[in-house]
Structures are given as C-alpha cells and as structure tokens.
Scaffold this active site. Structure first.
Site, PDB file in Angstrom:
ATOM      1  N   ALA A  76       0.842  -1.199   0.000  1.00 23.47           N
ATOM      2  CA  ALA A  76       0.000   0.000   0.000  1.00 23.47           C
ATOM      3  C   ALA A  76       0.871   1.241   0.000  1.00 23.47           C
ATOM      4  O   ALA A  76       2.024   1.207   0.427  1.00 23.47           O
ATOM      5  CB  ALA A  76      -0.918   0.032   1.226  1.00 23.47           C
ATOM      6  N   THR A 100      -4.865   0.496   9.775  1.00 22.81           N
ATOM      7  CA  THR A 100      -4.210   1.618  10.455  1.00 22.81           C
ATOM      8  C   THR A 100      -5.157   2.353  11.383  1.00 22.81           C
ATOM      9  O   THR A 100      -6.377   2.393  11.147  1.00 22.81           O
ATOM     10  CB  THR A 100      -3.661   2.609   9.414  1.00 22.81           C
ATOM     11  N   TYR A 110      -5.473   8.749   2.815  1.00 23.15           N
ATOM     12  CA  TYR A 110      -4.800   7.513   3.231  1.00 23.15           C
ATOM     13  C   TYR A 110      -5.683   6.718   4.181  1.00 23.15           C
ATOM     14  O   TYR A 110      -5.971   5.532   3.959  1.00 23.15           O
ATOM     15  CB  TYR A 110      -3.463   7.837   3.884  1.00 23.15           C
ATOM     16  N   LYS A 135      -7.765   3.018   3.554  1.00 21.13           N
ATOM     17  CA  LYS A 135      -7.646   1.835   4.406  1.00 21.13           C
ATOM     18  C   LYS A 135      -9.007   1.435   4.983  1.00 21.13           C
ATOM     19  O   LYS A 135      -9.323   0.238   5.106  1.00 21.13           O
ATOM     20  CB  LYS A 135      -6.651   2.103   5.530  1.00 21.13           C
ATOM     21  N   ASN A 148       1.420   3.523  16.348  1.00 19.49           N
ATOM     22  CA  ASN A 148       2.750   3.924  15.870  1.00 19.49           C
ATOM     23  C   ASN A 148       3.729   2.756  16.007  1.00 19.49           C
ATOM     24  O   ASN A 148       4.041   2.349  17.121  1.00 19.49           O
ATOM     25  CB  ASN A 148       3.258   5.138  16.653  1.00 19.49           C
TER      26      ASN A 148
END
Length: 325
Positions: free
Chosen positions: A74, A116, A140, A144, A169
C-alpha cells in the site's frame, strides 16, 4: 497452529519483511510479492521466494496451493494522499480489489490485512477502541477504511476468513530488519538521523497541546510485537468472519519523551526546534488493544520505549542502504 503456505504482499517493506521473517521462523512457507517502489530487495528474508511485481497483477502468481495472504502492499504517506488522492484510491483500494478477486478465483480463503489507526481520524476519547467512530481525516486513512469495508463484505458474501489489524505507531527493529523510508516521516527514525549527524535537529510540531508537557502523545509499538500479532491473527481467522483488532501498547509517550529517551540511548544531544502545530494532529492517540488480548491472546512483550529506540538505534548504525542488513 499448523504451518501454511503464505503470500506476503509488500513483504520487502518495513513491517512486511519483519512479518515474513517471523512466518519463516515459525515454519511457514513464504512467498514475497513486492514491486520495490518503497521496499528493498535485501529486506526479503532468506528462505522466502521473491516475486517482483505489483499487487494488481497478483492473479498471475496466486494459485490454490496457497493457504493465506498477508497484505501489506500500500501507499502510506498522509501528506502525499492529500496531494494525490487518486494514487491512494488506485493502489490501496483498487489493488486490494484485484487481490480479493484473485484470492476468490484461486480458492485462497484467509487474509490478514495491514490496516491503520488513521481510519479513526481524530478520536473523541482515548484509549481508542474498535467501536470508536471511523472518521478518517485524509485519503490515506479513508482508503484503508474502504478496504476494511471491502474485506467485511467479502467475508459475508463469499466466506473469506479476514482479519484487519489497525496499527498505531510502529517503531523499533528486528535484527537486520528496520525502517528505511524515503521520505521519512516517522518520529523515531527522524530523531535517530539527528543522532547520526544526518539532520541538524528534530522539528517538534507544537508544544501547546493539552498534554503534560504540551507535545503530542502517541502509542509506540515494537515491530516484533506487531509481527507476532499477525501470526496469531492467521491462526484466529474464521471463515465468514471479519475480525478488526487495534494493535498498540496502550501507553502513550510524548514527543519530548521520545526525544529525551533517544538522547539517553544514543548519548547524543539531539537538538530540537519547536514550530507551529500541524493541521489535523490529535493531542493524544493511544490504543485500547483489549480485543487483541482477548481474541488473539496477544500481549506486547517489548513495551519499554527505551528498548524500542535501542533496537532502532542498533539498526540505524548498521551498513548503509543498499547493503544486506
């Protein structure tokens, strides 16, 4: 769990390569598919078959001998997604649709997807659970989230066993596998580039947030802990079900804490410069990973920030880009 034959898309990238290494160590057979647009050929673990190619062309390579796909391929730069959203719809959404079509045609019925925390946007409450409203603030995160919806529909309609893992993270390194992004946008490797003398200072974007020291607080997860969650997700996937799990430590560290810890780990002063806030940066973003603990049996085993940075520091001082490391 029984060993499987796995296709790892994006397996020459940071997270994908670490997961591929863990799969091999657990006895799985691994094929890596990567176009090397952001990945590195020397990051593909020894023992994995490598195919240089795009996920859009996966139908050429996927057949019924595979048991599962772990999907990391991705585009992932927030700023780029704002400037060029079409790239993110085409690659992230269109590429995954091609993958789902190829999996259905080949009879490959298990998928673990690299999602994410950007799907949540700016959450109203922390820690963030999977039930929080998904309101992404950039293309983004929206791309997702769209893939998560696609997988859920594929599970319901066609019996796919799907798991989406929403990372917070990710940092650290696993032996010779670590972060090599260009451009780099993640705080830990940027701080270490200052310690290496490759950058003069680290930019701190805002010190007036409603946090103990005024800087943003984030949840940092060791990449090896992340990889272990993928193996557990592979075992937990069930036909017709789409499982969504957050992955994080459940603890937050501020920008100042990351810089100060890196100073101690590296012995370098790491100058910093404070500038204005960046638009869209939440003050605090910390995961609730209770579902991953309950359903996958996963617990992060490397939660210490100093340990995460020390592993990244060891990797950063290895031979330069382009060499095997």
């Amino acid at each position: 769990m029984n060993t499987s034959k796995c296709l790892v898309t994006g397996g020459a990238g940071y997270v994908g390569s670490v997961v591929a290494a863990h799969l091999l160590a657990a006895g799985h057979t691994v094929t890596v598919l990567d176009d090397l647009s952001t990945g590195h050929r020397d990051a593909v673990p020894e023992g994995a078959r490598f195919i240089e190619g795009r996920v859009q062309d996966v139908a050429r390579h996927l057949d019924g001998s595979y048991d599962a796909v772990l999907h990391f391929a991705a585009c992932s730069q927030v700023g780029e997604s704002v400037a060029h959203p079409e790239k993110y719809w085409r690659n992230n959404v269109g590429g995954t649709l091609d993958l789902l079509d190829a999996m259905r045609a080949a009879g490959v019925r298990t998928l673990v997807f690299s999602s994410t925390a950007a799907t949540y946007g700016e959450p109203a409450t922390v820690p963030v659970t999977e039930n929080a409203p998904a309101v992404p603030t950039n293309p983004y995160g929206a791309s997702k989230l769209a893939v998560d919806h696609m997988i859920a529909a594929e599970c319901a309609a066609h019996g796919l066993a799907g798991v989406s893992l929403r990372y917070f993270n990710v940092a650290g390194a696993h032996g010779r596998w670590g972060e090599r992004h260009e451009p780099e946008s993640h705080l830990v490797p940027l701080v270490l580039r200052v310690a290496l003398g490759e950058r003069p200072e680290i930019a701190v974007h805002g010190d007036d947030y409603p946090t103990p020291d005024g800087t943003c607080v984030r949840d940092y997860l060791h990449v090896a802990d992340l990889a272990e969650a993928h193996l557990l997700a592979l075992a937990a996937a069930r036909p017709g079900e789409h499982l969504v799990c957050n992955l994080g430590n459940g603890n937050g560290f501020s920008v100042h804490e990351v810089v100060e810890t890196a100073r101690k780990v590296t012995g370098h002063p790491i100058p910093r410069r404070t500038g204005p806030r960046r638009a869209g940066d939440p003050a605090v973003l910390v995961a609730s990973a209770e579902r991953a603990r309950e359903v996958l049996g996963w617990r992060p085993r490397r939660p210490d920030l100093a340990g995460i940075i020390a592993d990244a520091w060891d990797f950063a001082r290895r031979p330069g880009e382009g060499e095997v490391r």
